[in-house]
Scaffold this motif. Structure first.
Motif, short mmCIF file in Angstrom:
data_model
loop_
_atom_site.label_atom_id
_atom_site.label_comp_id
_atom_site.label_asym_id
_atom_site.label_seq_id
_atom_site.Cartn_x
_atom_site.Cartn_y
_atom_site.Cartn_z
N PRO A 162 0.83 -1.20 0.00
CA PRO A 162 0.00 0.00 0.00
C PRO A 162 0.87 1.26 0.00
O PRO A 162 1.95 1.26 0.56
N MET B 240 -2.37 5.79 1.22
CA MET B 240 -3.42 4.88 1.67
C MET B 240 -3.26 4.56 3.15
O MET B 240 -4.23 4.59 3.91
N LYS B 241 -2.04 4.29 3.57
CA LYS B 241 -1.81 3.94 4.97
C LYS B 241 -2.19 5.08 5.89
O LYS B 241 -2.81 4.87 6.93
N ARG C 43 -4.34 7.52 5.25
CA ARG C 43 -5.79 7.73 5.26
C ARG C 43 -6.48 6.71 6.15
O ARG C 43 -7.43 7.02 6.86
N ILE C 44 -6.00 5.48 6.12
CA ILE C 44 -6.62 4.42 6.91
C ILE C 44 -6.38 4.66 8.41
O ILE C 44 -7.21 4.30 9.24
N ASN C 45 -5.27 5.29 8.73
CA ASN C 45 -4.96 5.51 10.15
C ASN C 45 -5.36 6.87 10.68
O ASN C 45 -5.26 7.12 11.88
#
Lengths: 93, 126
Positions: free
Chosen positions: B86, B90-91, B93-95
């Motif tokens: 990823p 992306m990482k 945004r996910i966190n």
């Protein structure tokens, strides 16, 4: 292959679409996947694979140089599991 | 956490909604995107999608495995596997948000002797 090359291929197969629309379509698809993962939803694309989010608990890690314990926050990591069909295609083609 | 599962239909629906194309055409486009990526990967080439992540191929050599049921040693043939890395976007945004500090949770974690089963429901084969 990078994203612009992917867009190029999709555009070539769809001559009736404007290039910038193809660009938008490709971005919408991948943004939609990321949005789902942000909500902790799963995205399952049969034959291709599945995107999921895995939880990593908070823990104490170590500074490898000093050996000092450092707190590591909990986090969520995106994970992709290859689908069966794609996995097979990688190996007998 | 996030019980829903999205499929191709949901991705096509997003294209209908945000780009305004007919549904059947949107479905074809989603399919085409996935199939172009698959074809490229099957040819042994990696696929890098900026702000999303990259798909790469890793060559695995032969190694000895074990049949978990019988305990018998069996050779695992050399194979190619797909790895997804990823992107940082992306990482992040996910966190973003909803993070607990390690100091708090690690304390409660070290105090625990029995933690509630944290296993995610088994992911189905795709």
């Amino acid at each position: 292959m990078i994203k612009s090359e992917l867009i190029q291929k999709i555009a070539a197969a769809n001559p009736h679409l404007y290039h910038r629309d193809v660009e938008r379509i490709v971005n919408v698809v991948f943004d939609e996947i990321v949005d789902a993962l942000v909500r902790r939803d799963r995205v399952e694309l049969r034959g291709f694979g599945a995107f999921t989010v895995k939880h990593r608990a908070a823990r104490f890690g170590r500074n490898p140089r000093t050996g000092a314990a450092v707190p590591v926050d909990e986090k969520f990591v995106p994970f992709f599991k290859t689908g069966k069909e794609l996995r097979d295609r990688l190996n007998n083609s | 956490m996030g019980g829903k599962t999205l499929t191709r239909a949901d991705l096509a629906e997003a294209v209908v909604r945000k780009v305004g194309l007919p549904r059947n055409e949107s479905q074809d486009l989603v399919e085409l995107i996935l199939s172009e990526i698959s074809i490229t990967l099957a040819a042994g080439e990696s696929v890098k999608l900026s702000s999303f992540g990259s798909f790469g191929i890793r060559e695995k050599g032969e190694r000895v495995g074990r049949n978990p049921k019988t305990g018998k040693e069996v050779p695992i043939t050399p194979r190619r596997v797909l790895v997804f890395r990823p992107s940082n976007v992306m990482k992040e945004r996910i966190n973003a948000g909803g993070k607990r500090k390690a100091a708090q949770t690690a304390e409660t974690a070290s105090a625990k002797t029995s933690r509630p089963a944290r296993k995610a429901p088994a992911t189905r084969q795709v």
